[in-house]
Motif scaffolding. Structure first.
Motif, PDB file in Angstrom:
ATOM      1  N   MET A   1       0.989  -1.188  -0.134  1.00  0.00           N
ATOM      2  CA  MET A   1      -0.200  -0.032  -0.071  1.00  0.00           C
ATOM      3  C   MET A   1       0.676   1.087   0.003  1.00  0.00           C
ATOM      4  O   MET A   1       1.729   1.422   0.836  1.00  0.00           O
ATOM      5  CB  MET A   1      -0.934   0.079   1.311  1.00  0.00           C
ATOM      6  N   THR A   2       0.676   2.066  -0.855  1.00  0.00           N
ATOM      7  CA  THR A   2       1.298   3.414  -1.046  1.00  0.00           C
ATOM      8  C   THR A   2       0.398   4.484  -0.590  1.00  0.00           C
ATOM      9  O   THR A   2      -0.684   4.688  -0.997  1.00  0.00           O
ATOM     10  CB  THR A   2       1.787   3.733  -2.336  1.00  0.00           C
ATOM     11  N   LYS A   3       0.963   5.429   0.167  1.00  0.00           N
ATOM     12  CA  LYS A   3       0.137   6.440   0.758  1.00  0.00           C
ATOM     13  C   LYS A   3       0.680   7.928   0.218  1.00  0.00           C
ATOM     14  O   LYS A   3       1.868   8.152   0.303  1.00  0.00           O
ATOM     15  CB  LYS A   3       0.170   6.625   2.461  1.00  0.00           C
ATOM     16  N   ILE A   4       0.017   8.787  -0.402  1.00  0.00           N
ATOM     17  CA  ILE A   4       0.148  10.099  -1.120  1.00  0.00           C
ATOM     18  C   ILE A   4      -0.142  10.931   0.089  1.00  0.00           C
ATOM     19  O   ILE A   4      -1.348  11.009   0.209  1.00  0.00           O
ATOM     20  CB  ILE A   4      -0.337  10.266  -2.501  1.00  0.00           C
ATOM     21  N   ARG A   5       0.868  11.574   0.676  1.00  0.00           N
ATOM     22  CA  ARG A   5       0.614  12.310   1.814  1.00  0.00           C
ATOM     23  C   ARG A   5       0.192  13.806   1.689  1.00  0.00           C
ATOM     24  O   ARG A   5       0.600  14.293   0.664  1.00  0.00           O
ATOM     25  CB  ARG A   5       1.724  12.335   2.769  1.00  0.00           C
ATOM     26  N   TYR A   6      -0.567  14.368   2.423  1.00  0.00           N
ATOM     27  CA  TYR A   6      -0.877  15.786   2.247  1.00  0.00           C
ATOM     28  C   TYR A   6       0.459  16.434   3.080  1.00  0.00           C
ATOM     29  O   TYR A   6       1.411  16.038   3.488  1.00  0.00           O
ATOM     30  CB  TYR A   6      -1.991  16.408   3.388  1.00  0.00           C
ATOM     31  N   SER A   7       0.559  17.870   2.403  1.00  0.00           N
ATOM     32  CA  SER A   7       1.699  18.471   2.723  1.00  0.00           C
ATOM     33  C   SER A   7       1.630  19.074   4.184  1.00  0.00           C
ATOM     34  O   SER A   7       0.568  19.174   4.766  1.00  0.00           O
ATOM     35  CB  SER A   7       1.785  19.852   1.809  1.00  0.00           C
ATOM     36  N   TYR A  62      -7.119  15.332  12.437  1.00  0.00           N
ATOM     37  CA  TYR A  62      -7.007  14.024  12.832  1.00  0.00           C
ATOM     38  C   TYR A  62      -7.199  13.058  11.684  1.00  0.00           C
ATOM     39  O   TYR A  62      -6.529  12.142  11.232  1.00  0.00           O
ATOM     40  CB  TYR A  62      -7.684  13.635  13.906  1.00  0.00           C
ATOM     41  N   PHE A  63      -8.428  13.547  10.904  1.00  0.00           N
ATOM     42  CA  PHE A  63      -8.709  12.615   9.781  1.00  0.00           C
ATOM     43  C   PHE A  63      -7.584  12.639   8.494  1.00  0.00           C
ATOM     44  O   PHE A  63      -7.176  11.515   8.242  1.00  0.00           O
ATOM     45  CB  PHE A  63     -10.169  12.725   9.361  1.00  0.00           C
ATOM     46  N   LYS A  67      -5.517   9.364   7.681  1.00  0.00           N
ATOM     47  CA  LYS A  67      -5.811   8.696   6.200  1.00  0.00           C
ATOM     48  C   LYS A  67      -4.779   9.180   5.119  1.00  0.00           C
ATOM     49  O   LYS A  67      -4.787   8.376   4.308  1.00  0.00           O
ATOM     50  CB  LYS A  67      -7.293   9.020   6.078  1.00  0.00           C
ATOM     51  N   GLN A  68      -4.577  10.343   5.238  1.00  0.00           N
ATOM     52  CA  GLN A  68      -3.726  11.102   4.051  1.00  0.00           C
ATOM     53  C   GLN A  68      -4.697  11.362   2.727  1.00  0.00           C
ATOM     54  O   GLN A  68      -5.723  10.880   2.731  1.00  0.00           O
ATOM     55  CB  GLN A  68      -2.445  10.094   3.812  1.00  0.00           C
ATOM     56  N   THR A  81     -11.629  10.769   1.273  1.00  0.00           N
ATOM     57  CA  THR A  81     -12.496  11.969   1.497  1.00  0.00           C
ATOM     58  C   THR A  81     -13.506  11.432   2.594  1.00  0.00           C
ATOM     59  O   THR A  81     -13.456  10.234   2.893  1.00  0.00           O
ATOM     60  CB  THR A  81     -13.024  12.746   0.366  1.00  0.00           C
ATOM     61  N   LEU A  82     -14.610  12.113   2.853  1.00  0.00           N
ATOM     62  CA  LEU A  82     -15.701  11.392   3.897  1.00  0.00           C
ATOM     63  C   LEU A  82     -16.525  10.413   3.267  1.00  0.00           C
ATOM     64  O   LEU A  82     -16.707   9.371   3.760  1.00  0.00           O
ATOM     65  CB  LEU A  82     -16.521  12.722   4.145  1.00  0.00           C
TER      66      LEU A  82
END
Length: 136
Positions: A1-7, A62-63, A67-68, A81-82
């Motif tokens: 699994m690859t997570k693309i993170r928020y800045s 937190y979400f 989740k990123q 997203t939600l």
């Protein structure tokens, strides 16, 4: 699994806004006990509203931190997203880059990714993953 993170800037901004609103809410509620009621507007109700907005922003932080932004798993790209949106990477016909967005186009729909809110290292990782599936 690859997570693309928020800045990091986006996450820290959400955290700061949440703390700010909660602080203002607490101050207004405490101030309402000292001053009492005004004729037109209850300071306490404004303070509770501010506190609620701050609490919501902390939940949002937190979400997003947990989740990123995007997750790539088993050939599927998910926007966290939600209500999560998903696209199968092998169905992508083309990718268009316009105004800081990546548009992944399939036969049925378009999937828009906002690259402005992605951490730079994660953006490179995302583009590499997409190139793997487009080249096949």
């Amino acid at each position: 699994m690859t997570k693309i993170r928020y800045s990091k800037e986006r996450l820290i901004s959400n955290l700061r806004i949440g703390i700010f609103f909660i602080s203002i809410g607490i101050i207004l509620v405490l101030l309402s006990f000292v001053i009492g009621e005004w004729k037109e507007i209850s300071i306490q109700s404004v303070g509770v509203g501010q506190f609620g907005a701050g609490f919501f922003m902390l939940i949002f932080y937190y979400f997003e931190n947990r989740k990123q932004y995007l997750t790539i798993e088993n050939g599927e790209l998910t926007k966290n997203t939600l209500f999560p949106k998903k696209i199968k990477l092998n169905q992508i016909k083309s990718i268009k880059e316009f105004a800081g967005d990546l548009k992944l186009i399939t036969d049925k729909n378009e999937f828009v990714i906002d690259t402005q809110i992605i951490e730079p290292n994660s953006l490179l990782e995302l583009k590499n993953e997409l190139n793997k599936y487009i080249l096949k």
